[in-house]
Design a protein around this motif. Structure first.
Motif, PDB file in Angstrom:
ATOM      1  N   THR A   5       0.950  -0.980   0.090  1.00  0.00           N
ATOM      2  CA  THR A   5      -0.034   0.383  -0.335  1.00  0.00           C
ATOM      3  C   THR A   5       0.949   0.974  -0.201  1.00  0.00           C
ATOM      4  O   THR A   5       2.177   1.014   0.260  1.00  0.00           O
ATOM      5  CB  THR A   5      -0.732   0.551   1.274  1.00  0.00           C
ATOM      6  OG1 THR A   5      -0.329   0.123   2.035  1.00  0.00           O
ATOM      7  CG2 THR A   5      -1.967  -1.330   1.580  1.00  0.00           C
ATOM      8  N   ILE A   6       0.597   2.047  -0.059  1.00  0.00           N
ATOM      9  CA  ILE A   6       0.921   3.808  -0.149  1.00  0.00           C
ATOM     10  C   ILE A   6       1.391   3.989   1.407  1.00  0.00           C
ATOM     11  O   ILE A   6       2.465   4.002   1.448  1.00  0.00           O
ATOM     12  CB  ILE A   6       0.488   5.131  -0.904  1.00  0.00           C
ATOM     13  CG1 ILE A   6       0.762   6.063  -1.163  1.00  0.00           C
ATOM     14  CG2 ILE A   6      -0.512   4.816   0.059  1.00  0.00           C
ATOM     15  CD1 ILE A   6       0.136   7.188  -1.858  1.00  0.00           C
ATOM     16  N   ALA A  10       5.876   4.289   1.569  1.00  0.00           N
ATOM     17  CA  ALA A  10       6.354   5.211   2.851  1.00  0.00           C
ATOM     18  C   ALA A  10       7.124   5.453   3.854  1.00  0.00           C
ATOM     19  O   ALA A  10       7.931   5.735   3.837  1.00  0.00           O
ATOM     20  CB  ALA A  10       4.956   6.488   3.208  1.00  0.00           C
ATOM     21  N   ALA A  17       3.279   9.861   1.892  1.00  0.00           N
ATOM     22  CA  ALA A  17       2.887   9.087   1.125  1.00  0.00           C
ATOM     23  C   ALA A  17       2.160  10.018   0.357  1.00  0.00           C
ATOM     24  O   ALA A  17       1.420  10.384  -0.959  1.00  0.00           O
ATOM     25  CB  ALA A  17       0.895   8.465   1.616  1.00  0.00           C
ATOM     26  N   LEU A  20       4.560  10.845  -2.174  1.00  0.00           N
ATOM     27  CA  LEU A  20       4.485   9.622  -3.301  1.00  0.00           C
ATOM     28  C   LEU A  20       2.954   9.645  -4.164  1.00  0.00           C
ATOM     29  O   LEU A  20       3.427   9.891  -6.358  1.00  0.00           O
ATOM     30  CB  LEU A  20       4.090   8.067  -3.033  1.00  0.00           C
ATOM     31  CG  LEU A  20       5.189   8.055  -1.721  1.00  0.00           C
ATOM     32  CD1 LEU A  20       4.695   6.302  -1.740  1.00  0.00           C
ATOM     33  CD2 LEU A  20       6.351   7.269  -2.594  1.00  0.00           C
ATOM     34  N   ARG A  21       2.167  10.569  -3.966  1.00  0.00           N
ATOM     35  CA  ARG A  21       0.685  11.339  -4.545  1.00  0.00           C
ATOM     36  C   ARG A  21       1.328  12.057  -6.037  1.00  0.00           C
ATOM     37  O   ARG A  21       0.559  12.276  -6.450  1.00  0.00           O
ATOM     38  CB  ARG A  21      -0.004  11.008  -3.523  1.00  0.00           C
ATOM     39  CG  ARG A  21      -0.665  10.549  -3.149  1.00  0.00           C
ATOM     40  CD  ARG A  21      -2.112  10.503  -2.344  1.00  0.00           C
ATOM     41  NE  ARG A  21      -2.227  11.506  -1.383  1.00  0.00           N
ATOM     42  CZ  ARG A  21      -1.571  10.791  -0.420  1.00  0.00           C
ATOM     43  NH1 ARG A  21      -1.970   9.538  -0.157  1.00  0.00           N
ATOM     44  NH2 ARG A  21      -1.847  11.984   0.866  1.00  0.00           N
ATOM     45  N   GLU A  24       3.803  10.692  -8.697  1.00  0.00           N
ATOM     46  CA  GLU A  24       2.886   9.953  -9.763  1.00  0.00           C
ATOM     47  C   GLU A  24       2.179  10.726 -10.015  1.00  0.00           C
ATOM     48  O   GLU A  24       2.043  11.670 -11.553  1.00  0.00           O
ATOM     49  CB  GLU A  24       2.128   9.017  -8.859  1.00  0.00           C
ATOM     50  CG  GLU A  24       0.788   8.787  -9.553  1.00  0.00           C
ATOM     51  CD  GLU A  24       0.094   7.812  -8.674  1.00  0.00           C
ATOM     52  OE1 GLU A  24      -0.941   7.415 -10.042  1.00  0.00           O
ATOM     53  OE2 GLU A  24      -0.057   6.909  -8.525  1.00  0.00           O
ATOM     54  N   ARG A  34      -4.224  -0.102  -9.163  1.00  0.00           N
ATOM     55  CA  ARG A  34      -5.375   0.204  -7.831  1.00  0.00           C
ATOM     56  C   ARG A  34      -6.814  -0.995  -7.680  1.00  0.00           C
ATOM     57  O   ARG A  34      -7.091  -1.387  -8.218  1.00  0.00           O
ATOM     58  CB  ARG A  34      -6.648   1.788  -7.877  1.00  0.00           C
ATOM     59  CG  ARG A  34      -5.442   2.824  -7.861  1.00  0.00           C
ATOM     60  CD  ARG A  34      -6.602   4.270  -8.655  1.00  0.00           C
ATOM     61  NE  ARG A  34      -5.177   5.312  -8.096  1.00  0.00           N
ATOM     62  CZ  ARG A  34      -5.344   6.129  -7.744  1.00  0.00           C
ATOM     63  NH1 ARG A  34      -6.705   6.879  -6.295  1.00  0.00           N
ATOM     64  NH2 ARG A  34      -4.668   7.492  -7.860  1.00  0.00           N
ATOM     65  N   GLN A  38      -7.349   1.518  -3.873  1.00  0.00           N
ATOM     66  CA  GLN A  38      -6.052   2.259  -3.245  1.00  0.00           C
ATOM     67  C   GLN A  38      -4.588   1.406  -4.148  1.00  0.00           C
ATOM     68  O   GLN A  38      -5.073   0.355  -4.406  1.00  0.00           O
ATOM     69  CB  GLN A  38      -5.906   0.548  -1.817  1.00  0.00           C
ATOM     70  CG  GLN A  38      -6.946   1.304  -0.507  1.00  0.00           C
ATOM     71  CD  GLN A  38      -7.151   0.186   0.794  1.00  0.00           C
ATOM     72  OE1 GLN A  38      -5.844  -1.148   0.490  1.00  0.00           O
ATOM     73  NE2 GLN A  38      -6.966   0.849   1.981  1.00  0.00           N
ATOM     74  N   ARG A  39      -4.194   2.695  -3.677  1.00  0.00           N
ATOM     75  CA  ARG A  39      -3.214   2.480  -4.782  1.00  0.00           C
ATOM     76  C   ARG A  39      -2.097   0.615  -4.419  1.00  0.00           C
ATOM     77  O   ARG A  39      -2.278   0.642  -3.190  1.00  0.00           O
ATOM     78  CB  ARG A  39      -1.523   3.420  -4.538  1.00  0.00           C
ATOM     79  CG  ARG A  39      -1.935   4.828  -5.581  1.00  0.00           C
ATOM     80  CD  ARG A  39      -1.461   5.750  -5.048  1.00  0.00           C
ATOM     81  NE  ARG A  39      -1.362   6.874  -5.760  1.00  0.00           N
ATOM     82  CZ  ARG A  39      -2.784   7.947  -5.516  1.00  0.00           C
ATOM     83  NH1 ARG A  39      -3.326   7.683  -5.032  1.00  0.00           N
ATOM     84  NH2 ARG A  39      -2.278   8.868  -6.207  1.00  0.00           N
ATOM     85  N   ARG A  40      -1.963   0.380  -5.115  1.00  0.00           N
ATOM     86  CA  ARG A  40      -0.757  -1.061  -5.320  1.00  0.00           C
ATOM     87  C   ARG A  40       0.974  -0.948  -5.648  1.00  0.00           C
ATOM     88  O   ARG A  40       0.790  -0.738  -6.590  1.00  0.00           O
ATOM     89  CB  ARG A  40      -1.625  -2.457  -5.058  1.00  0.00           C
ATOM     90  CG  ARG A  40      -3.133  -2.572  -4.164  1.00  0.00           C
ATOM     91  CD  ARG A  40      -2.580  -2.493  -3.113  1.00  0.00           C
ATOM     92  NE  ARG A  40      -3.548  -2.451  -2.141  1.00  0.00           N
ATOM     93  CZ  ARG A  40      -3.519  -3.487  -0.726  1.00  0.00           C
ATOM     94  NH1 ARG A  40      -2.698  -3.691  -0.555  1.00  0.00           N
ATOM     95  NH2 ARG A  40      -4.567  -3.396  -0.271  1.00  0.00           N
ATOM     96  N   TYR A  41       1.466  -1.102  -4.879  1.00  0.00           N
ATOM     97  CA  TYR A  41       2.931  -0.345  -5.113  1.00  0.00           C
ATOM     98  C   TYR A  41       3.695  -2.546  -5.459  1.00  0.00           C
ATOM     99  O   TYR A  41       3.643  -2.569  -4.345  1.00  0.00           O
ATOM    100  CB  TYR A  41       3.761   0.094  -4.775  1.00  0.00           C
ATOM    101  CG  TYR A  41       3.299   1.305  -4.884  1.00  0.00           C
ATOM    102  CD1 TYR A  41       3.698   2.362  -5.871  1.00  0.00           C
ATOM    103  CD2 TYR A  41       2.181   1.758  -3.482  1.00  0.00           C
ATOM    104  CE1 TYR A  41       3.639   4.323  -5.843  1.00  0.00           C
ATOM    105  CE2 TYR A  41       1.621   3.422  -4.004  1.00  0.00           C
ATOM    106  CZ  TYR A  41       2.182   4.079  -4.976  1.00  0.00           C
ATOM    107  OH  TYR A  41       1.670   5.346  -4.898  1.00  0.00           O
TER     108      TYR A  41
END
Length: 81
Positions: A5-6, A10, A17, A20-21, A24, A34, A38-41
């Protein structure tokens, strides 16, 4: 494959976070998948963030960082670059 997750990214990267946003939105980080909003990295984002942090420490602008990481993928960057 495990995704983060973000918040996890982080914590691991030492960045907020919101940073990171912003990265992006600015095109320094690619848009990510997502899951339920939720963002998934994947883990490769940590290496990219290390390069971004180094570039930032060296005084690169956001535009210069965007150019620097353009073409990065899961396998890295070609030696010619």
């Amino acid at each position: 494959m495990h995704t983060m997750t973000i918040g996890e990214v982080a914590t691991r990267s030492g960045l907020r976070a919101s940073t990171l946003r912003y990265y992006e939105e600015a095109g320094v980080l690619p848009a990510v998948e997502r899951v339920r909003g939720q963002r998934r990295y994947d883990a490769s984002v940590l290496a990219r963030l290390a390069v971004i942090r180094l570039a930032q420490d060296l005084g690169f602008s956001i535009a210069e960082m965007r150019s620097l990481v353009a073409g990065f993928d899961d396998t890295g960057v070609s030696p010619a670059r």
